[in-house]
Scaffold this motif. Sequence first.
Motif, PDB file in Angstrom:
ATOM      1  N   TRP A 106     -10.089   4.799 -10.688  1.00  0.00           N
ATOM      2  CA  TRP A 106      -8.650   5.040 -10.840  1.00  0.00           C
ATOM      3  C   TRP A 106      -8.320   5.612 -12.214  1.00  0.00           C
ATOM      4  O   TRP A 106      -7.419   6.430 -12.355  1.00  0.00           O
ATOM      5  N   ASP A 139       4.203  -4.943  -1.890  1.00  0.00           N
ATOM      6  CA  ASP A 139       3.112  -5.549  -1.133  1.00  0.00           C
ATOM      7  C   ASP A 139       3.683  -6.096   0.187  1.00  0.00           C
ATOM      8  O   ASP A 139       4.581  -6.939   0.170  1.00  0.00           O
ATOM      9  N   PRO A 140       3.190  -5.623   1.350  1.00  0.00           N
ATOM     10  CA  PRO A 140       3.741  -6.088   2.634  1.00  0.00           C
ATOM     11  C   PRO A 140       3.734  -7.614   2.787  1.00  0.00           C
ATOM     12  O   PRO A 140       4.640  -8.175   3.403  1.00  0.00           O
ATOM     13  N   LEU A 141       2.710  -8.274   2.220  1.00  0.00           N
ATOM     14  CA  LEU A 141       2.671  -9.733   2.331  1.00  0.00           C
ATOM     15  C   LEU A 141       3.840 -10.366   1.562  1.00  0.00           C
ATOM     16  O   LEU A 141       4.444 -11.342   2.015  1.00  0.00           O
ATOM     17  N   TYR A 150     -18.636  -6.101  -2.675  1.00  0.00           N
ATOM     18  CA  TYR A 150     -17.185  -5.910  -2.782  1.00  0.00           C
ATOM     19  C   TYR A 150     -16.737  -5.992  -4.252  1.00  0.00           C
ATOM     20  O   TYR A 150     -15.877  -5.233  -4.699  1.00  0.00           O
ATOM     21  N   THR A 153      -9.620  -1.578   2.884  1.00  0.00           N
ATOM     22  CA  THR A 153      -9.692  -1.432   1.424  1.00  0.00           C
ATOM     23  C   THR A 153      -9.469   0.021   1.013  1.00  0.00           C
ATOM     24  O   THR A 153      -8.696   0.311   0.103  1.00  0.00           O
ATOM     25  N   PHE A 154     -10.155   0.929   1.729  1.00  0.00           N
ATOM     26  CA  PHE A 154      -9.990   2.349   1.393  1.00  0.00           C
ATOM     27  C   PHE A 154      -8.568   2.826   1.690  1.00  0.00           C
ATOM     28  O   PHE A 154      -7.980   3.568   0.921  1.00  0.00           O
ATOM     29  N   PHE A 189      -6.025  -7.467  -0.136  1.00  0.00           N
ATOM     30  CA  PHE A 189      -6.707  -6.193  -0.395  1.00  0.00           C
ATOM     31  C   PHE A 189      -6.096  -5.590  -1.662  1.00  0.00           C
ATOM     32  O   PHE A 189      -5.047  -4.956  -1.620  1.00  0.00           O
ATOM     33  N   TYR A 190      -6.775  -5.836  -2.765  1.00  0.00           N
ATOM     34  CA  TYR A 190      -6.209  -5.460  -4.062  1.00  0.00           C
ATOM     35  C   TYR A 190      -6.541  -4.016  -4.426  1.00  0.00           C
ATOM     36  O   TYR A 190      -7.598  -3.505  -4.062  1.00  0.00           O
ATOM     37  N   VAL A 191      -5.614  -3.411  -5.152  1.00  0.00           N
ATOM     38  CA  VAL A 191      -5.843  -2.061  -5.690  1.00  0.00           C
ATOM     39  C   VAL A 191      -5.894  -2.220  -7.207  1.00  0.00           C
ATOM     40  O   VAL A 191      -4.892  -2.524  -7.836  1.00  0.00           O
ATOM     41  N   HIS A 220      -3.189  -9.701 -11.326  1.00  0.00           N
ATOM     42  CA  HIS A 220      -4.403  -9.852 -10.526  1.00  0.00           C
ATOM     43  C   HIS A 220      -5.300 -10.990 -10.993  1.00  0.00           C
ATOM     44  O   HIS A 220      -6.418 -11.125 -10.525  1.00  0.00           O
ATOM     45  N   PHE A 223     -22.201  -9.559   0.996  1.00  0.00           N
ATOM     46  CA  PHE A 223     -21.116  -8.586   1.129  1.00  0.00           C
ATOM     47  C   PHE A 223     -20.127  -8.735  -0.037  1.00  0.00           C
ATOM     48  O   PHE A 223     -19.648  -7.743  -0.585  1.00  0.00           O
ATOM     49  N   ASN A 249      -6.121   1.665  -0.882  1.00  0.00           N
ATOM     50  CA  ASN A 249      -6.352   2.401  -2.126  1.00  0.00           C
ATOM     51  C   ASN A 249      -5.803   3.809  -2.045  1.00  0.00           C
ATOM     52  O   ASN A 249      -5.183   4.293  -2.988  1.00  0.00           O
ATOM     53  N   GLU A 254      -0.886  -1.927  -2.377  1.00  0.00           N
ATOM     54  CA  GLU A 254      -1.631  -3.182  -2.417  1.00  0.00           C
ATOM     55  C   GLU A 254      -1.116  -4.125  -1.334  1.00  0.00           C
ATOM     56  O   GLU A 254       0.091  -4.306  -1.185  1.00  0.00           O
ATOM     57  N   THR A 255      -2.039  -4.693  -0.567  1.00  0.00           N
ATOM     58  CA  THR A 255      -1.672  -5.616   0.503  1.00  0.00           C
ATOM     59  C   THR A 255      -2.551  -6.844   0.358  1.00  0.00           C
ATOM     60  O   THR A 255      -3.665  -6.875   0.859  1.00  0.00           O
ATOM     61  N   ILE A 275     -12.904  -4.445   6.918  1.00  0.00           N
ATOM     62  CA  ILE A 275     -12.518  -4.744   5.522  1.00  0.00           C
ATOM     63  C   ILE A 275     -12.672  -3.489   4.650  1.00  0.00           C
ATOM     64  O   ILE A 275     -11.784  -3.155   3.857  1.00  0.00           O
ATOM     65  N   ILE A 276     -13.787  -2.780   4.846  1.00  0.00           N
ATOM     66  CA  ILE A 276     -14.039  -1.563   4.047  1.00  0.00           C
ATOM     67  C   ILE A 276     -12.950  -0.517   4.341  1.00  0.00           C
ATOM     68  O   ILE A 276     -12.389   0.085   3.425  1.00  0.00           O
TER      69      ILE A 276
END
Lengths: 290, 177
Positions: free
Chosen positions: A159, A49-51, A148, B25-26, B38-40, A118, A144, B29, B34-35, B21-22
């Motif tokens: 997935w 994760d980049p963060l 989401y 997110t895409f 922005f979760y996967v 998560h 929104f 994914n 994962e960043t 954001i969309i």
Amino acid sequence: MIINNISLFRRLITRIIVVIILFDLCWRGYSYILPNQLQAPVIHNYSYDPLYWMFQYFDINEILISSYWGANILTILLFITALIVFAKPDKTLYKVLFTLVLISYTVLLNINISHSVHVFSGIILITFALWPSTNENFKITWEFLRYYICWLYFSAFLWKIIHLGFFQAEYGYEAFTDNLSWYIYQNPEDLLTKLYLYLVKHKLILNIGAKVIILLEGAFIIGFFTKKMDHYLVLSLLIIHISTFIFVDVMFFELFILVIPFITLNTWAKIDKLKDAIFYSFKKSKSIKI
Amino acid sequence: MYFLEKVKKKNRKLYWLFITIICVTFLVNIAKLETTPFYVWRMYAKPQQIRKENIFYTLTYNHNKLFNKKYFWNTNQKLMLTYTIPKFVECRNNGGYTLQQKKTQKSLESKPYKKFFLKTPIYQKADLNKFPDWLVSYVSEVENRKITDLKIFKITSTYENGNYAVKDKQLILSYKN
């Protein structure tokens, strides 16, 4: 109005969410996973994760977890920022700070438990929707967020289709035995162990159950087309996480917070009335005492 | 789409924020990267490994007291040890690195840009010598008592013909304080 009148309850929603998060932080304290309780772990996992990598680059783990004072300050900040947002639910700056503190805590915890879980993601996502400073923007952002969340659960389903997990006949049984063997070992006389051993012998139940849960995740696509089924989506979310807790030993109850954006306007009106009634009776009892 | 069209008419800034954001997110994914935030959500997406044996770890302290017994229902309580002990064992078996780290190091081996990654987590070695001390300190914090000894066992169990059985119990770490 673009969407509905949800902004009438903006403060109430903000405060309810903050109270839930405060309770959750207390539970995490009871579970010994607040920053000051970790005792500066020595094995870390930064995932990809980049963060997380940014945290490593700036040595944030050293500052906020490995250091005694840093860990205590982060723990205090978690509670203080929550209390400030509760007291001043209209101030965007405080809400932004609150989210940033929560993100820092989640990232650092995941680094120190050596796994990217998560379980706290729902809490982080919902605090973003509290950021807008105007009622109109809150209404839109809240809507929104609901979409989401529908995406998140539907993507979990997607997935499992893409990676073919859904099509594995023994999926439920394998996930079950992999995660619950320790429980059977540690609690041989337990009632739950007896149920688990029964399920091992009747693995069809586990395999069908797993497929049903995956389909319930897929059902969240309905949320993009109608809001009439929202109560079923809430029920699905509850079933998904209760089932994964009992049958896969994954307790994601903190994700229950994601049902809040599915609560209807009428329900919010009822909650608001209930809140007023409680405060009125509280004030009345206080004035009688005086 | 209908929602986004309405947002576009009402508030252009929010509309573009949502579009961003969309898109992100895409992207995360598709890249499976994962960043946060922005979760996967692809946990348990792959077919489960078919196992003849199930391996897990138990921790005992102060003359064979089982750690975490009273918190069996609380995943949060188990987080610290569910992942750290297997990670410790994995690193110990691979010279201080996880298998994923080893795999990435191997793929970078002949690449000219390898030097840019030398200070990243890919090459960060786990400090295994300090692990037992930390473990004692954490268990002591949770149990609120002095820890005199601590043991980690690797348990191998099976479900042959639906009957649960412990096949092997191996001492992985023994520590006296």
